[in-house]
Design an enzyme around this catalytic site. Structure first.
Site, PDB file in Angstrom:
ATOM      1  N   ASP A  58       0.886  -1.169   0.000  1.00  0.00           N
ATOM      2  CA  ASP A  58       0.000   0.000   0.000  1.00  0.00           C
ATOM      3  C   ASP A  58       0.917   1.210   0.000  1.00  0.00           C
ATOM      4  O   ASP A  58       1.679   1.429   0.953  1.00  0.00           O
ATOM      5  CB  ASP A  58      -0.891  -0.013   1.248  1.00  0.00           C
ATOM      6  CG  ASP A  58      -1.852   1.175   1.289  1.00  0.00           C
ATOM      7  OD1 ASP A  58      -1.552   2.226   0.672  1.00  0.00           O
ATOM      8  OD2 ASP A  58      -2.893   1.055   1.941  1.00  0.00           O
ATOM      9  N   TYR A 173      -6.929  15.531  -8.789  1.00  0.00           N
ATOM     10  CA  TYR A 173      -6.208  14.566  -9.647  1.00  0.00           C
ATOM     11  C   TYR A 173      -5.232  15.284 -10.579  1.00  0.00           C
ATOM     12  O   TYR A 173      -4.062  14.895 -10.680  1.00  0.00           O
ATOM     13  CB  TYR A 173      -7.222  13.756 -10.464  1.00  0.00           C
ATOM     14  CG  TYR A 173      -6.579  12.723 -11.373  1.00  0.00           C
ATOM     15  CD1 TYR A 173      -5.974  11.588 -10.846  1.00  0.00           C
ATOM     16  CD2 TYR A 173      -6.603  12.881 -12.760  1.00  0.00           C
ATOM     17  CE1 TYR A 173      -5.397  10.637 -11.685  1.00  0.00           C
ATOM     18  CE2 TYR A 173      -6.035  11.929 -13.601  1.00  0.00           C
ATOM     19  CZ  TYR A 173      -5.433  10.814 -13.057  1.00  0.00           C
ATOM     20  OH  TYR A 173      -4.858   9.871 -13.886  1.00  0.00           O
ATOM     21  N   LYS A 177      -0.970  15.007 -10.673  1.00  0.00           N
ATOM     22  CA  LYS A 177      -0.110  14.520 -11.753  1.00  0.00           C
ATOM     23  C   LYS A 177       0.922  15.592 -12.142  1.00  0.00           C
ATOM     24  O   LYS A 177       2.048  15.255 -12.534  1.00  0.00           O
ATOM     25  CB  LYS A 177      -0.953  14.081 -12.960  1.00  0.00           C
ATOM     26  CG  LYS A 177      -1.826  12.851 -12.671  1.00  0.00           C
ATOM     27  CD  LYS A 177      -1.006  11.615 -12.268  1.00  0.00           C
ATOM     28  CE  LYS A 177      -1.859  10.350 -12.203  1.00  0.00           C
ATOM     29  NZ  LYS A 177      -1.095   9.161 -11.766  1.00  0.00           N
TER      30      LYS A 177
HETATM   31  P1  NAP Z   1      -7.268   1.277 -11.957  1.00  0.00           P
HETATM   32  O1  NAP Z   1      -7.729   0.158 -12.836  1.00  0.00           O
HETATM   33  O2  NAP Z   1      -8.232   1.908 -11.036  1.00  0.00           O
HETATM   34  O3  NAP Z   1      -5.980   0.774 -11.188  1.00  0.00           O
HETATM   35  C1  NAP Z   1      -5.405   1.535 -10.153  1.00  0.00           C
HETATM   36  C2  NAP Z   1      -4.517   0.616  -9.342  1.00  0.00           C
HETATM   37  O4  NAP Z   1      -3.914   1.394  -8.295  1.00  0.00           O
HETATM   38  C3  NAP Z   1      -5.305  -0.516  -8.645  1.00  0.00           C
HETATM   39  O5  NAP Z   1      -4.536  -1.680  -8.647  1.00  0.00           O
HETATM   40  C4  NAP Z   1      -5.468   0.032  -7.238  1.00  0.00           C
HETATM   41  O6  NAP Z   1      -5.652  -0.976  -6.261  1.00  0.00           O
HETATM   42  C5  NAP Z   1      -4.115   0.695  -7.083  1.00  0.00           C
HETATM   43  N1  NAP Z   1      -4.040   1.562  -5.912  1.00  0.00           N
HETATM   44  C6  NAP Z   1      -4.814   2.610  -5.586  1.00  0.00           C
HETATM   45  N2  NAP Z   1      -4.439   3.116  -4.401  1.00  0.00           N
HETATM   46  C7  NAP Z   1      -3.386   2.367  -3.972  1.00  0.00           C
HETATM   47  C8  NAP Z   1      -2.559   2.373  -2.833  1.00  0.00           C
HETATM   48  N3  NAP Z   1      -2.728   3.256  -1.831  1.00  0.00           N
HETATM   49  N4  NAP Z   1      -1.562   1.466  -2.754  1.00  0.00           N
HETATM   50  C9  NAP Z   1      -1.373   0.560  -3.741  1.00  0.00           C
HETATM   51  N5  NAP Z   1      -2.143   0.466  -4.819  1.00  0.00           N
HETATM   52  C10 NAP Z   1      -3.137   1.372  -4.933  1.00  0.00           C
HETATM   53  O7  NAP Z   1      -6.717   2.502 -12.845  1.00  0.00           O
HETATM   54  P2  NAP Z   1      -5.699   2.594 -14.082  1.00  0.00           P
HETATM   55  O8  NAP Z   1      -6.369   3.411 -15.104  1.00  0.00           O
HETATM   56  O9  NAP Z   1      -5.141   1.272 -14.418  1.00  0.00           O
HETATM   57  O10 NAP Z   1      -4.586   3.535 -13.413  1.00  0.00           O
HETATM   58  C11 NAP Z   1      -3.204   3.221 -13.378  1.00  0.00           C
HETATM   59  C12 NAP Z   1      -2.419   4.519 -13.451  1.00  0.00           C
HETATM   60  O11 NAP Z   1      -2.628   5.127 -14.734  1.00  0.00           O
HETATM   61  C13 NAP Z   1      -2.839   5.564 -12.414  1.00  0.00           C
HETATM   62  O12 NAP Z   1      -1.684   6.189 -11.887  1.00  0.00           O
HETATM   63  C14 NAP Z   1      -3.633   6.557 -13.240  1.00  0.00           C
HETATM   64  O13 NAP Z   1      -3.631   7.855 -12.682  1.00  0.00           O
HETATM   65  C15 NAP Z   1      -2.893   6.508 -14.555  1.00  0.00           C
HETATM   66  N6  NAP Z   1      -3.647   7.019 -15.709  1.00  0.00           N
HETATM   67  C16 NAP Z   1      -4.751   6.362 -16.127  1.00  0.00           C
HETATM   68  C17 NAP Z   1      -5.444   6.868 -17.240  1.00  0.00           C
HETATM   69  C18 NAP Z   1      -6.658   6.171 -17.773  1.00  0.00           C
HETATM   70  O14 NAP Z   1      -7.265   6.702 -18.733  1.00  0.00           O
HETATM   71  N7  NAP Z   1      -7.063   5.019 -17.240  1.00  0.00           N
HETATM   72  C19 NAP Z   1      -5.010   8.025 -17.875  1.00  0.00           C
HETATM   73  C20 NAP Z   1      -3.861   8.679 -17.407  1.00  0.00           C
HETATM   74  C21 NAP Z   1      -3.182   8.144 -16.314  1.00  0.00           C
HETATM   75  P3  NAP Z   1      -7.124  -1.448  -5.747  1.00  0.00           P
HETATM   76  O15 NAP Z   1      -7.605  -2.475  -6.742  1.00  0.00           O
HETATM   77  O16 NAP Z   1      -6.844  -2.005  -4.394  1.00  0.00           O
HETATM   78  O17 NAP Z   1      -7.992  -0.235  -5.718  1.00  0.00           O
END
Ligand code: NAP
Length: 250
Positions: A58, A173, A177
């Site tokens: 975490d 958010y 970033k």
């Molecule tokens: P996601 O499916 O919601 O995955 C987020 C991951 O982060 C999950 O495994 C979540 O775990 C974990 N997490 C959250 N808080 C945490 C903590 N305190 N300690 C450890 N793990 C934690 O979202 P995603 O889109 O794949 O996001 C991955 C990254 O890409 C993020 O940094 C996001 O800001 C970035 N991003 C995403 C997009 C997009 O369009 N999706 C665009 C730009 C940037 P749980 O399952 O336990 O919640």
């Protein structure tokens, strides 16, 4: 010490992180699947294969971070790649719609406690994990840190009236970033002249839980740039911000 390169991906139990972990495993890495819920990490690691191992992590919990670093040193003896992927866009009602999540970040009305929670994960969590893993990364032939950021955090784009990123009006958010980008440059500058490279990437607008699967790209597309930077050689760049199309302005 393992002869095989070791990569840690935070928040790798689902979404883009899981895909990055799969891609690195397919390229021969031992992959540590960081997950705040160990069971979810174990399920994800099993779905990847025998060179993936769940690691309870975490990023907002210092004891969890310290235990993860100790386990990596004791069980694997090395860390070549750290992908800081864990991130949240929202810290309120987990069942909120995409529209409600967007509205929750509105600058004039956003909750300070929710804003703080987002910074805790997306900014302070990254600093704490890099600090804990740096002694191992410094020992690697080439240590690579990849911070998963977002083009929405680009101040250049946010101040461009023509940029579509301005549609996301957020004091939580988006600035988290922007701060992550600054953290990337700060570490890259301190580590200039060492074998540790620190870069930021934007995965694109990807369909995941983070945006209620409203993203338009696949996780395979979202993982691509992070994986490219995770594979950099000794002559690779540091202190950059990029996506699949190339350089993103800070
Ligand atoms: P996601 O499916 O919601 O995955 C987020 C991951 O982060 C999950 O495994 C979540 O775990 C974990 N997490 C959250 N808080 C945490 C903590 N305190 N300690 C450890 N793990 C934690 O979202 P995603 O889109 O794949 O996001 C991955 C990254 O890409 C993020 O940094 C996001 O800001 C970035 N991003 C995403 C997009 C997009 O369009 N999706 C665009 C730009 C940037 P749980 O399952 O336990 O919640």
């Amino acid at each position: 010490m393992s002869n095989t390169q070791v990569a840690l991906v935070t928040g790798a139990n689902k979404g883009i992180g899981l895909q990055i972990a799969k891609d690195l495993a397919a390229r021969g890495f031992i992959v540590l699947v960081g997950s705040r819920r160990l069971g979810a990490g174990q399920d994800a690691a099993s779905s990847i294969g025998s060179n993936a191992h769940a690691l309870q992590l975490d990023v907002t919990d210092h004891a969890s971070i310290a235990a993860a670093a100790a386990r990596i040193r004791n069980d694997f003896g090395r860390l070549d790649v750290l992908v800081n992927n864990a991130g949240i866009a929202h810290a309120g009602d987990p069942n909120a719609s995409f529209e409600e999540k967007l509205l929750a970040g509105r600058p004039s009305t956003a909750s300070i406690s929710e804003t703080r929670a987002i910074f805790e994960t997306n900014v302070f969590g990254v600093i704490a994990v890099i600090q804990a893993m740096l002694p191992l990364l410094r020992q690697a032939p080439v240590g690579r840190v990849v911070n998963v950021s977002s083009t929405v955090g680009s101040l250049t784009l946010q101040s461009d009236p023509e940029s579509p990123v301005r549609a996301i009006q957020s004091v939580a958010y988006v600035p988290s970033k922007t701060a992550l980008n600054a953290v990337t440059v700060a570490f890259a500058n301190e580590l200039q002249g060492t074998y540790v490279k620190v870069n930021a990437v934007c995965p694109g607008f990807i369909a995941t839980d983070l945006n209620n699967f409203r993203g338009t790209g696949s996780v395979a597309e979202g993982a691509r740039e992070a994986v490219r930077l995770a594979l950099l050689g000794a002559d690779g760049p540091t202190g950059t911000f990029s996506n699949d199309d190339g350089v993103v302005p800070w």
